[in-house]
Design an enzyme around this catalytic site. Structure first.
Site, PDB file in Angstrom:
ATOM      1  N   ASP A   1       2.578   3.393   2.717  1.00  0.00           N
ATOM      2  CA  ASP A   1       1.505   4.352   2.440  1.00  0.00           C
ATOM      3  C   ASP A   1       1.989   5.661   1.807  1.00  0.00           C
ATOM      4  O   ASP A   1       1.589   6.000   0.710  1.00  0.00           O
ATOM      5  CB  ASP A   1       0.697   4.648   3.717  1.00  0.00           C
ATOM      6  CG  ASP A   1      -0.689   5.232   3.414  1.00  0.00           C
ATOM      7  OD1 ASP A   1      -1.043   5.362   2.234  1.00  0.00           O
ATOM      8  OD2 ASP A   1      -1.413   5.549   4.371  1.00  0.00           O
TER       9      ASP A   1
ATOM     10  N   HIS B   1       1.183   5.256  -2.289  1.00  0.00           N
ATOM     11  CA  HIS B   1       0.618   6.146  -3.323  1.00  0.00           C
ATOM     12  C   HIS B   1       1.805   6.724  -4.091  1.00  0.00           C
ATOM     13  O   HIS B   1       2.328   7.776  -3.736  1.00  0.00           O
ATOM     14  CB  HIS B   1      -0.199   7.264  -2.683  1.00  0.00           C
ATOM     15  CG  HIS B   1      -1.383   6.773  -1.916  1.00  0.00           C
ATOM     16  ND1 HIS B   1      -2.669   6.840  -2.413  1.00  0.00           N
ATOM     17  CD2 HIS B   1      -1.483   6.177  -0.698  1.00  0.00           C
ATOM     18  CE1 HIS B   1      -3.510   6.310  -1.526  1.00  0.00           C
ATOM     19  NE2 HIS B   1      -2.806   5.905  -0.476  1.00  0.00           N
TER      20      HIS B   1
ATOM     21  N   HIS C   1       0.851  -1.206   0.000  1.00  0.00           N
ATOM     22  CA  HIS C   1       0.000   0.000   0.000  1.00  0.00           C
ATOM     23  C   HIS C   1       0.878   1.244   0.000  1.00  0.00           C
ATOM     24  O   HIS C   1       1.475   1.611   1.012  1.00  0.00           O
ATOM     25  CB  HIS C   1      -0.913  -0.001   1.237  1.00  0.00           C
ATOM     26  CG  HIS C   1      -1.915   1.121   1.242  1.00  0.00           C
ATOM     27  ND1 HIS C   1      -3.263   0.912   1.411  1.00  0.00           N
ATOM     28  CD2 HIS C   1      -1.772   2.459   1.103  1.00  0.00           C
ATOM     29  CE1 HIS C   1      -3.904   2.057   1.385  1.00  0.00           C
ATOM     30  NE2 HIS C   1      -3.014   3.027   1.192  1.00  0.00           N
TER      31      HIS C   1
HETATM   32 FE   FE2 Z   1      -3.469   5.127   1.421  1.00  0.00          FE
END
Ligand code: FE2
Length: 418
Positions: free
Chosen positions: A309, A58, A56
């Site tokens: 993340d 971005h 996970h």
């Molecule tokens: Fe996220």
């Protein structure tokens, strides 16, 4: 060409192991293989584990924290979304790719070979998704990338958000994304979960929702996601990311839901560094940790893993792709430091992430699988975690992606010498 790695320490093996590789695959792993390989590498007892998995991140947001207008003054998730929304216009495919490439380099140099990235599709130009699809193709021989068609600003809170998610799947995204707790009313959040499941079935894709990333214990979209995917028989292809509110749920509710989670075989991703930073912002004291019930999920046999993340984005100003740092934070925050838990802590950034990404067939130290592994500068899992050790070597299809020598230390002091 055959290649033999000797003197490898493997988790749960008492004696040194040898690893034989041929044609990019593991052909045998055992204590005494008695083979003559064209090339032999002595690992001197260092620990060999499957590559780190970051399930996970971005990649389209990385290194944007310092942009004009991106500063998140409150440190909350919701201001992060607002800052991103206000500053994301004007990006180009090349610019997104350049930042994503830099983040990939940071992650790979710390042992990551598998990444699931979200791509914000609440942007009719689909710039993020185009950039990440191109990067995925360019790097496919050295890095596995999965992409989530992710509506950062909502399937319904953003004009045509649901249609854009579907368009992202048609363009080649691997997973359906969603953010039900950000929709403008509970009904729209529920509608978005229904839509995500419908799209996953229609296009035969995995699901990974940003789900209940809030301390509000009344945010209960996890329950609906679990029920729907269980009834469709796709729970094991589904991931609930964050689920912070489940960490605030009352015991009776959690007890009941846990039974369904086990039946559905749902996967969980917790992002310890981000959520310890973003959550608890409306609390005075006592102040909640904001993470989901990682320890309890793990104890119940539910697949749960950790992820990075963010790397320097409007949600989180730090982050560098070091999964060992994420793990170290996670096991502290989640109180997972009994000796058996420490011995198996690396699972949270390796095998559990692979299960989440649904790549078990190609992942792991087994004969017949691709020869992908990393070598840690430690002689046991306990020492690796205790010392937050670095990665000395990363091997992909039998080829070294990099080799790192431990940095030499100059000293005349006897006490500082090994
Ligand atoms: Fe996220």
């Amino acid at each position: 060409m055959q290649k033999l790695y000797t003197n490898a320490t493997l988790v749960d093996k008492d004696e040194p192991q040898e690893i034989l590789i041929d044609n990019g695959k593991f052909t045998a792993i055992g204590p005494h293989l008695a083979v003559e390989a064209a090339e032999t590498v002595d690992l001197n007892g260092r620990l060999v584990v499957p590559p780190y998995v970051d399930p996970h991140i971005h990649l389209d947001y990385v290194y944007t924290a310092m942009r004009q207008g991106a500063l998140n003054g409150t440190g909350t998730l919701f201001e992060g979304i607002q800052r991103w929304s206000e500053t994301k216009a004007g990006a180009t495919v090349e610019e997104v790719k350049e930042r994503a490439r830099r983040a990939v380099r940071e992650e790979m140099l710390q042992g990551v070979q598998y990444i699931r990235t979200h791509a914000d599709v609440t942007d009719p130009s689909m710039t993020s998704l185009k950039a990440l699809l191109e990067l995925k193709e360019e790097l496919k021989d050295i890095l596995t990338i999965q992409i989530v068609s992710f509506p950062q600003e909502g399937m319904y809170a953003y004009p045509n958000g649901a249609e854009l998610v579907e368009e992202g799947l048609k363009m080649g995204a691997d997973c359906v994304g969603g953010i039900p707790h950000y929709e403008l009313a509970r009904e729209f959040g529920e509608k978005s979960v229904h839509k995500a499941v419908e799209l996953a079935v229609k296009y035969d894709k995995l699901i990974d929702l940003h789900c209940d990333e809030t301390d509000d214990d009344q945010s209960r979209f996890l329950e609906l996601l679990t029920a729907l995917t269980y009834m469709e028989g796709i729970g094991d292809r589904t991931t609930a990311s964050h689920t912070c509110s489940f960490g605030s749920a009352n015991g009776a509710y959690a007890f009941r839901l846990m039974k369904t989670l086990i039946k559905a075989k749902l996967n969980f991703i917790s992002c310890p560094t981000e959520n310890i930073y973003l959550e608890g912002r409306q609390d005075t004291y006592p102040k909640r940790r904001g993470l989901t019930r990682v320890k309890e999920l793990n104890d119940a046999g539910i697949n749960v893993c950790f992820a990075q993340d963010s790397i320097a984005d409007p949600w989180y100003p730090l982050g560098n792709g070091n999964l060992m740092n994420v793990l170290d934070n996670g096991i502290h925050i989640c109180q997972m430091m009994s000796f058996p838990e420490i011995d198996h802590a690396l699972d949270l950034i390796t095998t559990h992430g692979a299960v989440t990404m649904h790549i078990q067939d190609e992942y792991g130290l087994d004969a017949g699988k691709p020869a992908n592994f990393i070598v840690l500068d430690a002689d046991s899992p306990y020492e690796a975690v205790r010392c937050r050790t670095g990665v000395l070597r990363s091997v992909r299809y039998g080829k070294e992606l990099f080799v790192r020598e431990p940095a030499p230390v100059k000293t005349d002091l006897a006490i500082l010498q090994a």
